[in-house]
Design a protein around this motif. Structure first.
Motif, PDB file in Angstrom:
ATOM      1  N   SER A 237       0.823  -1.210   0.000  1.00 31.05           N
ATOM      2  CA  SER A 237       0.000   0.000   0.000  1.00 31.05           C
ATOM      3  C   SER A 237       0.856   1.257   0.000  1.00 31.05           C
ATOM      4  N   GLY A 238       1.996   1.189   0.687  1.00 29.94           N
ATOM      5  CA  GLY A 238       2.890   2.347   0.761  1.00 29.94           C
ATOM      6  C   GLY A 238       4.037   2.220  -0.225  1.00 29.94           C
ATOM      7  N   ALA A 239       3.714   2.135  -1.505  1.00 25.45           N
ATOM      8  CA  ALA A 239       4.751   1.918  -2.527  1.00 25.45           C
ATOM      9  C   ALA A 239       5.775   3.049  -2.542  1.00 25.45           C
ATOM     10  N   HIS A 280      -2.228   1.661   4.858  1.00 19.41           N
ATOM     11  CA  HIS A 280      -2.741   0.318   4.589  1.00 19.41           C
ATOM     12  C   HIS A 280      -4.035   0.083   5.357  1.00 19.41           C
ATOM     13  N   ARG A 281      -4.030   0.450   6.619  1.00 21.68           N
ATOM     14  CA  ARG A 281      -5.229   0.301   7.451  1.00 21.68           C
ATOM     15  C   ARG A 281      -6.360   1.162   6.901  1.00 21.68           C
ATOM     16  N   TRP A 282      -6.054   2.379   6.458  1.00 22.07           N
ATOM     17  CA  TRP A 282      -7.062   3.293   5.930  1.00 22.07           C
ATOM     18  C   TRP A 282      -7.687   2.740   4.650  1.00 22.07           C
ATOM     19  N   ASN A 289     -13.287  -3.530  -1.719  1.00 23.15           N
ATOM     20  CA  ASN A 289     -12.648  -4.331  -2.764  1.00 23.15           C
ATOM     21  C   ASN A 289     -11.131  -4.137  -2.803  1.00 23.15           C
ATOM     22  N   TYR A 290     -10.570  -3.623  -1.715  1.00 22.95           N
ATOM     23  CA  TYR A 290      -9.121  -3.398  -1.703  1.00 22.95           C
ATOM     24  C   TYR A 290      -8.402  -4.743  -1.735  1.00 22.95           C
ATOM     25  N   ARG A 294      -2.107  -7.458  -0.667  1.00 22.97           N
ATOM     26  CA  ARG A 294      -1.103  -6.392  -0.504  1.00 22.97           C
ATOM     27  C   ARG A 294      -0.654  -6.287   0.948  1.00 22.97           C
ATOM     28  N   LYS A 295       0.635  -6.021   1.115  1.00 21.87           N
ATOM     29  CA  LYS A 295       1.190  -5.745   2.425  1.00 21.87           C
ATOM     30  C   LYS A 295       1.254  -4.231   2.633  1.00 21.87           C
ATOM     31  N   ALA A 296       1.686  -3.796   3.796  1.00 23.77           N
ATOM     32  CA  ALA A 296       1.751  -2.363   4.083  1.00 23.77           C
ATOM     33  C   ALA A 296       3.003  -1.715   3.515  1.00 23.77           C
TER      34      ALA A 296
END
Length: 302
Positions: A237-239, A280-282, A289-290, A294-296
């Motif tokens: 999520s935090g690419a 990621h949590r958000w 549908n996220y 995916r990891k954080a």
């Protein structure tokens, strides 16, 4: 004072100080870890690094406990209302995102120019030093000038956040540029230099690619959020955060694991690592549908 006189000489060229220090100075990157260094300037850098690391450890603990830095998607009116009076007053002053980015990041480029002009001859003559400094400058040309001018629909940044970012960029610009141009020599052919610059370049590419993906999520006039796809976002999520940590880890390796380079990589992780977890949590809370795979922050791991 001794510090003031040394600083004054450095600002006008530092020739007399450089000649006095030359016989005492150890230019190896690992010597930067010596708190008892014979050269005062190295001691100032050492203690600045220790102070920054301590501050960012404290910050990381708070952020990992769930406190979210109040900018971007977390800069909401209800969070401002819950803060103390001083922070509420300062937070009431929102700086336009483009202006805030330019102001807070610009000390890095000013330090790079200043330190290159007044560099120690041995440092400036080293191709390794110049290449590593160029890595630092390339990133901040993008972050100070190119990135802000290309952003779309970014939320304003609260004044306290901008001032804290400015303070970090000022101190970090000082320790990185002064180290590279005054107190250590990086050999261009060393294994650490080659591998470090390769990792830095990979991180920079992924960072800019992630910025491009996020920027293109919004059309003209749009300010909302969407799920990003493509590039490193397929895995985390935090690419952009993952890429920047990779970038400065490579930079630290390229400096020969100098205390300044390692401090930058460590502070980067402490600052934006928790933000990747918050993002990621958000995303998981906002979008049903996220992608669940995916990891954080770290692909396939965390």
């Amino acid at each position: 004072s001794n510090f003031g006189s040394r600083t004054a000489v450095f600002l006008v060229g530092g020739s007399s100080v450089a000649s006095t220090e030359a016989s005492m100075q150890d230019f190896s990157p690992l010597a930067s870890w010596q708190w008892y260094a014979a050269v005062d300037g190295q001691q100032y850098i050492f203690w600045t690094c220790i102070s920054l690391n301590a501050c960012f450890v404290f910050s990381a603990v708070i952020l990992f406990l769930g406190v979210e830095a109040p900018y971007g998607r977390y800069n909401q009116a209800e969070s401002k209302d819950k803060s103390n009076v001083i922070m509420r007053v300062l937070s009431s002053i929102d700086v336009p995102a483009k202006a805030a980015w330019i102001i807070q990041e610009c000390p890095t480029l000013l330090w790079a120019a200043w330190c290159f002009v007044f560099a120690d001859p041995a440092c400036r003559a080293s191709w390794g030093n110049c290449l590593v400094l160029l890595c630092f400058v390339a990133h901040y040309v993008n972050r100070t000038i190119i990135y802000p001018l290309r952003t779309r629909g970014s939320k304003p940044i609260p004044m306290p956040v901008m001032l804290m970012a400015f303070a970090f960029c000022f101190l970090n610009g000082y320790i990185q540029c002064c180290s590279l141009m005054r107190y250590l020599v990086v050999q261009v052919g060393d294994f650490t230099t080659i591998v470090g610059i390769a990792l830095w370049a990979t991180g920079l590419y992924l960072n800019m690619d992630s910025d491009r993906i996020l920027r293109n999520l919004r059309g003209s006039g749009e300010t909302g959020y969407k799920i990003p796809y493509g590039g490193l976002f397929e895995y985390v999520s935090g690419a952009n955060f993952c890429a920047e940590i990779l970038e400065w880890t490579g930079f630290a390796i390229a400096t020969g694991f100098s205390i300044a380079g390692v401090t930058f990589a460590f502070c980067t992780f402490c600052n934006i690592g928790p933000r990747a977890v918050s993002h990621h949590r958000w995303y998981l809370q906002k979008f049903e549908n996220y992608p669940k795979h995916r990891k954080a922050l770290i692909p396939l791991i965390w």
